[in-house]
Scaffold this active site. Structure first.
Site, PDB file in Angstrom:
ATOM      1  N   CYS A   1      15.778  12.216 -15.286  1.00  0.00           N
ATOM      2  CA  CYS A   1      14.656  11.719 -14.475  1.00  0.00           C
ATOM      3  C   CYS A   1      13.980  12.886 -13.739  1.00  0.00           C
ATOM      4  CB  CYS A   1      15.131  10.624 -13.538  1.00  0.00           C
ATOM      5  SG  CYS A   1      13.760   9.645 -12.917  1.00  0.00           S
ATOM      6  N   TYR A   2      14.083  12.960 -12.421  1.00  0.00           N
ATOM      7  CA  TYR A   2      13.476  14.086 -11.706  1.00  0.00           C
ATOM      8  C   TYR A   2      13.946  15.411 -12.291  1.00  0.00           C
ATOM      9  CZ  TYR A   2      12.120  17.286  -8.003  1.00  0.00           C
ATOM     10  OH  TYR A   2      11.569  18.318  -7.314  1.00  0.00           O
TER      11      TYR A   2
ATOM     12  N   GLU B   1      23.280   7.119 -16.958  1.00  0.00           N
ATOM     13  CA  GLU B   1      24.518   6.846 -16.219  1.00  0.00           C
ATOM     14  C   GLU B   1      24.666   5.387 -15.803  1.00  0.00           C
ATOM     15  OE1 GLU B   1      21.912   8.486 -15.269  1.00  0.00           O
ATOM     16  OE2 GLU B   1      21.469   8.307 -13.131  1.00  0.00           O
TER      17      GLU B   1
ATOM     18  N   ASP C   1      45.225   4.553  -1.386  1.00  0.00           N
ATOM     19  CA  ASP C   1      44.933   5.979  -1.231  1.00  0.00           C
ATOM     20  C   ASP C   1      46.066   6.722  -0.524  1.00  0.00           C
ATOM     21  OD1 ASP C   1      42.579   5.221  -2.368  1.00  0.00           O
ATOM     22  OD2 ASP C   1      41.400   5.348  -0.527  1.00  0.00           O
TER      23      ASP C   1
END
Ligand code: XMP
Length: 511
Positions: free
Chosen positions: A83-84, A172, A228
């Protein structure tokens, strides 16, 4: 860099985290860095296998728009601009970008040149996800078009000689068909990646790195029993064993058997495990408190106080370990920022625990990777697949005033609910499920007796990010079984309701 690394340069787009995740799904290690933090010579020194430019909100012509040095394209390192990123590559290399007449947004039928390495072995036509106002009007020298849509002639571009590629759409996101395969083609066919990022290797490497860093030092970790902190503890236990002390604060606000389960899980790892039974302290502080935010604050502060007191008994340590994971790192500004965040998430970290440095052994991993690592380290399934549990625990699931009696009722009811969901094989499909003890009582009849007892609410949600959620469609037959078991087996609960609100407008927890 010992392993093949792909460098992702972040231009501020909304899907940057996703790009990194997809690259890792392709078994390739990657690092996200802000576009302006590394100069060309540093990148040359890093010698990444490839570079990916993310999307971004700007127009390349805007004042102050993020730019890169033209030299970056002369390093011989393959670049994929998304994109960009694709527009920027075009602009910097002398092509032309302009404002599209029609803003293109959403799913778009796209035609691919399957001779391009990017689209090798993929269908000629498929849907891509577009989200742009500007588009590439004139290619830079040496480039050709390798995909197009009705409104976007240059949906993908390439200069194979220089290994430079661009995609106007977002490979993505899941709305782009075969998007991960396109990224995989870039990584494997263009960059020559071998796919050396596996959890087994990673665990081994991480253990060695931690040994190198920690040496003979002492490490302290606040273990909550959540995914975690448990994986973090297991990794450190493997690396430095008895140099690790884990402090586990049993607040009295945990689920049934939870304290014992955590203790049992970690007692065999050869670490110093300190369990602090602080139920009375917590319940004392919470007596008479009904406001949810005050409860949270009290629980958070008390947790820190207990942790500090215990760590003082241990004395100075070299490292304070934290289970910060990759999304936390990215969200907090990417790269080298030392994120000080308690995985308890109940109000920050102790100020005056005596330590030299923070270590965050999970800071490069996504949640699902943390789980894989836990499994690779031999952690029990029930710890690795634990559903999220809020730091304040059952304190925010007993509505209104918290008492030991109410907590015990809730623990029993919640245990029945969770066991039945697990027996029905729904425990991984429903992402979070729990019982809430309301402070409402109503009239019922049991035997020939009138009862006046509590209403229990059941909550089950499906979600991807916990920011939005849908209520889980638990079959009526299962709800019936759960309801009848709870009212029969748990005293003082005579009514069960199931929460059918989505988030928003409701939240997942009731308080
Ligand atoms: P809500 O209720 O905001 O919850 O929709 C979203 C997710 O966050 C968890 N949660 C918390 N976790 N401390 C935590 O560590 C908290 O104070 C807290 N409040 C909510 C909740 O369980 C859900 O997974």
């Amino acid at each position: 860099m010992e392993k093949q690394t792909v460098l992702i340069l972040d231009f501020g787009g909304q899907y940057n985290q996703l790009i990194a995740r997809r690259v890792r799904e392709c078994s390739v290690y990657c690092e996200v860095h802000p576009y302006n933090k590394l100069c060309v010579s540093e990148i040359r020194e890093m010698a990444p296998a490839g570079i990916i430019f993310t999307g971004g909100p700007n127009s390349v012509y805007a004042d102050g728009a993020p730019r890169v040095d033209k030299e970056l394209f002369e390093l011989g390192i393959p670049v994929l601009g998304i994109c960009y990123g694709a527009q920027l590559m075009t602009y910097v290399l002398g092509g032309k970008v302009s404002s599209a007449e029609a803003r293109e947004y959403g799913k778009t039928e796209t035609v691919f040149e399957t001779e391009s390495l990017l689209f090798r072995h993929l269908p000629r036509e498929a849907t891509t996800w577009m989200s742009h106002t500007d588009l590439i009007e004139q290619l830079a020298e040496g480039f050709r078009i390798c995909a197009h849509t009705t409104n976007c002639p240059a949906a993908a571009i390439e200069n194979p000689e220089k290994k430079l590629y661009g995609m106007q759409y977002h490979p993505e996101v899941l709305h782009t068909d075969n998007g991960t395969d396109m990224l995989k083609n870039f990584l494997y066919e263009v960059c020559g990646c071998k796919g050396d990022w596996t959890m087994g290797n990673y665990a081994q490497e991480a253990v060695e790195q931690l040994r190198g860093k920690i040496g003979e030092g002492k490490v302290l970790l606040a273990l909550s029993g959540g995914v975690d902190s448990s994986v973090c503890a297991a990794l450190l236990a493997k690396a430095v064993g008895s140099q690790l002390t884990c402090i586990f604060v049993d607040t009295g606000l945990m689920r049934k058997n939870e304290g014992n389960e955590v203790e049992a899980a970690f007692s065999q790892w050869g670490i110093q495990f300190v369990r602090v039974n602080a139920e009375e302290r917590f319940l004392g502080k919470l007596a008479g408190v009904t406001d949810p935010e005050r409860k949270r604050k009290i629980i958070g502060e008390e947790f820190i106080r207990v942790f500090e007191e215990e760590s003082k008994k241990i004395g100075a340590v070299d490292y304070l370990a934290q289970g910060t994971i990759y999304p936390d790192v990215i969200e907090s500004g990417i790269g080298d920022a030392a994120v000080i965040k308690s995985h308890h998430n109940v109000g920050g970290l102790p100020d005056y625990v005596d330590f030299k440095e923070i270590i965050e052994p999970l800071r490069l991993l996504f949640k699902d990777e943390v789980r894989q690592l836990g499994l690779a380290l031999g952690l029990a399934d029930y710890l690795v697949w634990r559903q999220p549990f809020p730091g304040p625990g059952l304190g925010i699931r007993v509505i209104g005033e918290i008492t030991k009696e109410k907590l015990d009722l809730l623990r029993e009811a919640d245990f029945i609910f969770r066991s039945e969901i697990a027996s029905a094989g729904l425990d991984r499909q429903i992402h979070q499920y729990f019982a809430v003890l309301t402070d409402m009582r109503s009239v019922g009849v049991m035997g020939d007796e009138r009862t006046y007892d509590y209403t229990l609410a059941l909550r089950g949600v499906t979600t991807t990010d916990f920011m939005t959620a849908d209520f889980a469609r638990i079959p009526y037959e299962l709800l019936e079984k759960i309801s009848s078991r709870i009212v029969n087996e748990v005293q003082h609960i005579n009514r069960i309701v199931y929460d059918i609100t989505t988030k928003p407008p409701a939240t997942i927890e009731w308080e």
